[in-house]
Enzyme design. Structure first.
Site, PDB file in Angstrom:
ATOM      1  N   SER A  63     -56.074   0.353  40.931  1.00  0.00           N
ATOM      2  CA  SER A  63     -56.783   1.349  40.471  1.00  0.00           C
ATOM      3  C   SER A  63     -56.916   1.423  39.113  1.00  0.00           C
ATOM      4  CB  SER A  63     -55.935   2.787  40.596  1.00  0.00           C
ATOM      5  OG  SER A  63     -55.398   2.852  42.097  1.00  0.00           O
TER       6      SER A  63
HETATM    7  N1  SAM Z   1     -50.665   1.087  42.555  1.00  0.00           N
HETATM    8  C1  SAM Z   1     -51.080  -0.167  43.149  1.00  0.00           C
HETATM    9  C2  SAM Z   1     -51.034  -1.084  41.722  1.00  0.00           C
HETATM   10  O1  SAM Z   1     -50.994  -0.857  40.703  1.00  0.00           O
HETATM   11  O2  SAM Z   1     -51.398  -2.366  42.131  1.00  0.00           O
HETATM   12  C3  SAM Z   1     -52.454  -0.245  43.855  1.00  0.00           C
HETATM   13  C4  SAM Z   1     -52.146   0.364  45.051  1.00  0.00           C
HETATM   14  S1  SAM Z   1     -53.614   0.093  46.348  1.00  0.00           S
HETATM   15  C5  SAM Z   1     -54.689   1.203  45.732  1.00  0.00           C
HETATM   16  C6  SAM Z   1     -52.893   0.883  47.630  1.00  0.00           C
HETATM   17  C7  SAM Z   1     -51.752   0.112  48.264  1.00  0.00           C
HETATM   18  O3  SAM Z   1     -51.117   0.692  49.394  1.00  0.00           O
HETATM   19  C8  SAM Z   1     -52.085  -1.125  48.840  1.00  0.00           C
HETATM   20  O4  SAM Z   1     -51.515  -2.392  48.502  1.00  0.00           O
HETATM   21  C9  SAM Z   1     -51.977  -0.944  50.498  1.00  0.00           C
HETATM   22  O5  SAM Z   1     -51.633  -2.193  51.206  1.00  0.00           O
HETATM   23  C10 SAM Z   1     -50.886   0.088  50.399  1.00  0.00           C
HETATM   24  N2  SAM Z   1     -50.466   0.767  51.731  1.00  0.00           N
HETATM   25  C11 SAM Z   1     -51.354   1.502  52.378  1.00  0.00           C
HETATM   26  N3  SAM Z   1     -50.713   2.030  53.590  1.00  0.00           N
HETATM   27  C12 SAM Z   1     -49.517   1.880  53.327  1.00  0.00           C
HETATM   28  C13 SAM Z   1     -48.452   2.370  53.760  1.00  0.00           C
HETATM   29  N4  SAM Z   1     -48.204   2.949  55.061  1.00  0.00           N
HETATM   30  N5  SAM Z   1     -47.103   1.993  53.361  1.00  0.00           N
HETATM   31  C14 SAM Z   1     -46.882   1.278  52.159  1.00  0.00           C
HETATM   32  N6  SAM Z   1     -48.010   0.862  51.542  1.00  0.00           N
HETATM   33  C15 SAM Z   1     -49.410   1.162  52.033  1.00  0.00           C
END
Ligand code: SAM
Length: 212
Positions: free
Chosen positions: A58
């Site tokens: 993000s």
């Molecule tokens: N905050 C992170 C960073 O600093 O890089 C970025 C997060 S990214 C916007 C959202 C993440 O949520 C992705 O890596 C995705 O694979 C993960 N995600 C989606 N659904 C999920 C779930 N049910 N459990 C764990 N991770 C999940």
């Protein structure tokens, strides 16, 4: 990269971030180590960046607002859903006592594990799996951050919030959501709309149906 990092902190200040501990965490965390080499020259811009597997890291000002909203004091145990690159995890490592973080995509989980170790964060426990069911073993959590957008607030995450605990979670459609602030007070759960946001989908048992 220290100069570029200072300029990012200045940008965050100009965008209204006031919490000195949050600003310090940005100053201490080398974002260029969390993004692929092809976009590294953009690492200190206030912009989202691709991290592989169709996911994004993000915009720093979004991370900063998230962290401010949690009103952290330094003693908390925090659950993070969606480790992604591990950047936000390392920001958190400077702000709280212990972080439990869950990622569902194996390639990102493995990369984040390396990134977090390289950044020297020692107060992080990681799990590969579905974060919508939480991580009951270490609950309750003083704060929960959900970094992907779901259709409804996952009930297990509400259940795993400590008394007085705060959770931020984007809820809405696949393309656009509202950032919700959830505060648990005894049997009462207060939910406040914070801002319109746009996050990648939260897949899982209490999220969107997983793609095959
Ligand atoms: N905050 C992170 C960073 O600093 O890089 C970025 C997060 S990214 C916007 C959202 C993440 O949520 C992705 O890596 C995705 O694979 C993960 N995600 C989606 N659904 C999920 C779930 N049910 N459990 C764990 N991770 C999940």
């Amino acid at each position: 990269m220290a100069g570029a990092r200072r300029r990012l902190v200045e940008t965050l200040r100009e965008r209204g971030i006031r919490d000195l501990a949050v600003l310090r965490a940005f100053d201490l965390t080398p974002r260029h180590l969390f993004v692929p080499s092809g976009v590294r020259h953009h690492a200190y811009e206030d912009a989202p960046l691709p991290i592989g597997s169709g996911q994004t890291i993000s915009q720093p000002s979004i991370h900063a607002r998230y962290l401010e909203l949690l009103q952290l004091k330094g003693t908390e145990r925090v659950l993070e859903i969606g480790t992604g690159s591990g950047y936000q995890t390392v920001l958190l490592s400077h702000l709280v006592a212990q972080i439990f973080t869950i990622e569902r995509i194996p390639a990102l989980y493995n990369q984040a594990r390396e990134n977090i170790a390289r950044a020297g964060a020692k107060n992080v426990s990681m799990l590969l799996g579905d974060g919508t069911v939480g991580w009951r073993e270490y609950s309750p959590y003083d704060a929960i951050l959900v970094s992907a957008g779901g259709p409804t607030i996952p009930q297990p995450l509400i259940d795993q919030l400590a008394e007085g605990g705060r959770m931020i979670v984007p809820i809405g459609g696949l393309d656009q959501q509202t950032l919700k602030l959830v505060v648990r007070r005894g049997a009462d759960v207060q939910i406040e709309d914070v801002a319109p946001v746009r996050f990648v989908p939260l897949f899982g048992t209490y999220g969107w149906e997983q793609q095959t």
